[in-house]
Design a protein around this motif. Structure first.
Motif, mmCIF file in Angstrom:
data_model
loop_
_atom_site.group_PDB
_atom_site.id
_atom_site.type_symbol
_atom_site.label_atom_id
_atom_site.label_comp_id
_atom_site.label_asym_id
_atom_site.label_seq_id
_atom_site.Cartn_x
_atom_site.Cartn_y
_atom_site.Cartn_z
ATOM 1 N N ILE A 244 0.799 -1.099 -0.129
ATOM 2 C CA ILE A 244 -0.160 -0.205 -0.042
ATOM 3 C C ILE A 244 0.738 1.338 0.128
ATOM 4 O O ILE A 244 0.673 2.245 -0.662
ATOM 5 C CB ILE A 244 -0.911 -0.055 1.163
ATOM 6 N N ARG A 245 1.937 1.271 0.756
ATOM 7 C CA ARG A 245 2.754 2.481 0.929
ATOM 8 C C ARG A 245 3.480 2.629 -0.589
ATOM 9 O O ARG A 245 3.740 3.857 -0.725
ATOM 10 C CB ARG A 245 3.772 2.150 2.034
ATOM 11 N N ASN A 246 3.941 1.747 -0.979
ATOM 12 C CA ASN A 246 4.599 1.588 -2.264
ATOM 13 C C ASN A 246 3.611 2.188 -3.439
ATOM 14 O O ASN A 246 4.240 3.165 -4.287
ATOM 15 C CB ASN A 246 5.260 0.370 -2.796
ATOM 16 N N ILE A 247 2.511 1.804 -3.471
ATOM 17 C CA ILE A 247 1.392 2.214 -4.477
ATOM 18 C C ILE A 247 1.327 3.813 -4.194
ATOM 19 O O ILE A 247 1.235 4.402 -5.222
ATOM 20 C CB ILE A 247 0.157 1.545 -4.254
ATOM 21 N N TYR A 248 1.233 4.016 -3.072
ATOM 22 C CA TYR A 248 0.846 5.685 -2.908
ATOM 23 C C TYR A 248 1.936 6.609 -2.838
ATOM 24 O O TYR A 248 2.164 7.773 -2.946
ATOM 25 C CB TYR A 248 -0.019 5.842 -1.479
ATOM 26 N N ASN A 299 -11.382 0.258 -19.883
ATOM 27 C CA ASN A 299 -11.641 -1.262 -20.280
ATOM 28 C C ASN A 299 -10.918 -2.606 -20.230
ATOM 29 O O ASN A 299 -11.069 -3.536 -20.289
ATOM 30 C CB ASN A 299 -12.405 -1.154 -21.890
ATOM 31 N N HIS A 300 -9.600 -2.127 -20.500
ATOM 32 C CA HIS A 300 -8.633 -3.215 -20.525
ATOM 33 C C HIS A 300 -7.702 -2.998 -19.456
ATOM 34 O O HIS A 300 -6.708 -4.108 -19.350
ATOM 35 C CB HIS A 300 -7.839 -2.867 -21.901
ATOM 36 N N CYS A 301 -7.745 -2.431 -18.546
ATOM 37 C CA CYS A 301 -7.002 -2.162 -17.626
ATOM 38 C C CYS A 301 -7.394 -3.372 -16.412
ATOM 39 O O CYS A 301 -8.501 -3.558 -16.239
ATOM 40 C CB CYS A 301 -7.165 -1.073 -16.547
ATOM 41 N N GLU A 302 -6.270 -4.085 -15.816
ATOM 42 C CA GLU A 302 -6.550 -5.189 -15.070
ATOM 43 C C GLU A 302 -6.674 -4.794 -13.571
ATOM 44 O O GLU A 302 -6.006 -4.976 -12.742
ATOM 45 C CB GLU A 302 -5.485 -6.321 -15.168
ATOM 46 N N GLU A 303 -7.811 -3.766 -13.410
ATOM 47 C CA GLU A 303 -8.011 -3.220 -12.213
ATOM 48 C C GLU A 303 -9.439 -2.698 -12.178
ATOM 49 O O GLU A 303 -10.057 -2.368 -13.131
ATOM 50 C CB GLU A 303 -6.889 -2.062 -11.955
ATOM 51 N N ASN A 304 -9.811 -2.623 -10.798
ATOM 52 C CA ASN A 304 -11.205 -2.285 -10.529
ATOM 53 C C ASN A 304 -11.175 -0.813 -11.064
ATOM 54 O O ASN A 304 -10.390 0.151 -10.899
ATOM 55 C CB ASN A 304 -11.669 -2.322 -8.885
ATOM 56 N N PRO A 305 -12.350 -0.378 -11.977
ATOM 57 C CA PRO A 305 -12.351 1.099 -12.537
ATOM 58 C C PRO A 305 -12.554 2.171 -11.559
ATOM 59 O O PRO A 305 -11.852 3.138 -11.742
ATOM 60 C CB PRO A 305 -13.791 1.108 -13.339
ATOM 61 N N LEU A 306 -13.359 1.743 -10.364
ATOM 62 C CA LEU A 306 -13.243 2.911 -9.275
ATOM 63 C C LEU A 306 -11.879 3.012 -8.568
ATOM 64 O O LEU A 306 -11.547 4.156 -8.145
ATOM 65 C CB LEU A 306 -14.354 2.290 -8.170
ATOM 66 N N SER A 307 -11.345 1.765 -8.253
ATOM 67 C CA SER A 307 -9.774 2.129 -7.766
ATOM 68 C C SER A 307 -8.924 2.604 -8.781
ATOM 69 O O SER A 307 -8.135 3.740 -8.070
ATOM 70 C CB SER A 307 -9.455 0.404 -7.456
ATOM 71 N N PHE A 308 -9.131 2.471 -10.173
ATOM 72 C CA PHE A 308 -8.231 3.166 -11.023
ATOM 73 C C PHE A 308 -8.459 4.631 -10.976
ATOM 74 O O PHE A 308 -7.619 5.597 -10.620
ATOM 75 C CB PHE A 308 -8.389 2.644 -12.237
ATOM 76 N N ALA A 309 -9.662 5.251 -11.144
ATOM 77 C CA ALA A 309 -10.018 6.364 -10.939
ATOM 78 C C ALA A 309 -9.592 7.312 -9.611
ATOM 79 O O ALA A 309 -9.294 8.249 -9.603
ATOM 80 C CB ALA A 309 -11.674 6.486 -11.025
ATOM 81 N N PHE A 310 -9.820 6.429 -8.511
ATOM 82 C CA PHE A 310 -9.498 7.121 -7.328
ATOM 83 C C PHE A 310 -7.799 7.392 -7.258
ATOM 84 O O PHE A 310 -7.421 8.735 -6.841
ATOM 85 C CB PHE A 310 -9.716 6.038 -6.158
ATOM 86 N N LYS A 311 -6.879 6.690 -7.808
ATOM 87 C CA LYS A 311 -5.712 6.902 -7.641
ATOM 88 C C LYS A 311 -4.990 7.806 -8.598
ATOM 89 O O LYS A 311 -4.567 8.415 -8.398
ATOM 90 C CB LYS A 311 -5.161 5.582 -7.976
#
Length: 317
Positions: A244-248, A299-311
């Motif tokens: 989590i720390r690395n992501i942020y 559409n092709h991102c291997e990630e939840n769209p809401l999580s992606f938008a949040f980041k």
């Protein structure tokens, strides 16, 4: 003609393959893997092993096998971690006169046709472009083959692999062109390799500079055990907090895009367009929204769209 002499002549026509292994405290399983590598059929093989600072008897075992096999042991004393260690091997060996290169973990078991099958598929592409082959695996748990790791065909797109890499480096076989492409440019940022790993980086370079192919079949046993350094292992609480720390804090996807754009400017326009969105998204509100509402990426991102938008909104992608 004597059969053994004929066989020796025939072997000189086999592809020359460098197998690159990073070892670390692998004494429990490394003998099985060394045996399976040295038993590969249809190739002229040389095994390079870089030990990453083992404190057990791993190096002693390697020296024992060096006396009976075509093995080079690299001991430079520096602890690089798995990603850095594999990249160091590639930097050392990438310009050597081999036709193909392969990564190997220290604790798996290869079927004797693993390299031959991979090379056969790579040879179907009549091109001098960088090529990379990756495959499925059989999960090997407590001495039992538990079936395929992946049940579905894996995402081979640049967009998908900007999010995560699901094709393991221990299945990789790649041609000379890709090895040179990696080793002839300035070294990729060590911090990026630490968190994205060598196999994710290699796959991305193959996508933007040439072609990556996936084989849904498996030709190896991928051992699962409590000492796995990377791969399919259950993260403890500390691991989860670190991720989590690395992501942020590290903006891994942005840094990945910047590195690819800087090191490989001759990539296709379509790849450049995608990477520029990641590399520049936090430089203006307009560019942030351009990434946020890109339908292909969503559409092709291997990630939840809401999580992606949040980041994206927080600027931590």
């Amino acid at each position: 003609m004597d059969f053994e002499i004929f066989d020796m002549i025939r072997q000189t026509d086999y592809p020359k393959v460098a197998v690159l292994m990073s070892s670390y405290n692998g004494e429990k399983y490394i003998r099985e893997q060394l045996n399976s590598i040295l038993n590969q059929k249809g190739v002229q093989l040389k095994l390079y092993v870089r030990d990453d600072g083992s404190s057990d008897h791993t190096v002693d075992i390697l020296k024992e096998y060096k006396r009976i096999g075509n093995i080079v042991i690299i001991e430079d004393g520096e602890r690089l971690g798995p990603g850095g260690s594999f990249m160091q091997l590639l930097y050392i060996c990438g310009k050597e006169p081999f036709d193909y290169f392969a990564f190997s973990d220290q604790d798996d078991i290869w079927f004797d046709d693993k390299l031959r099958v991979a090379i056969g598929q790579l040879q179907e592409y009549k091109t001098e472009l960088p090529l990379l082959y990756g495959s499925n695996q059989y999960l090997y748990i407590e001495g039992e083959n538990c079936g395929f790791r992946h049940k579905e065909i894996q995402n081979m797109s640049l967009i998908g692999h900007m999010t995560r890499n699901t094709i393991s480096g221990c299945t990789f076989v790649f041609n000379k062109a890709l090895a040179v492409k990696i080793s002839e440019v300035p070294h990729v940022d060590k911090d990026l390799i630490k968190y994205r790993m060598h196999d994710a980086w290699l796959f991305l370079v193959a996508i933007v500079c040439g072609k990556a192919i996936y084989d849904p079949n498996a030709y190896m046993l991928y051992r699962i055990h409590g000492e796995n350094v990377v791969g399919l292992k259950k993260d403890d609480f500390r691991d989860k907090i670190c991720k989590i720390r690395n992501i942020y804090n590290r903006k891994i996807r942005k840094k990945t895009a910047v590195q690819l754009l800087n090191l490989y400017p001759d990539m296709s326009n379509s790849c450049e367009k995608i990477l520029c969105k990641y590399a520049l998204y936090d430089t203006s509100i307009k560019k942030r929204f351009s990434l946020l509402f890109d339908k292909d990426i969503i559409n092709h991102c291997e990630e939840n769209p809401l999580s992606f938008a949040f980041k994206v909104i927080l600027g931590v992608i």
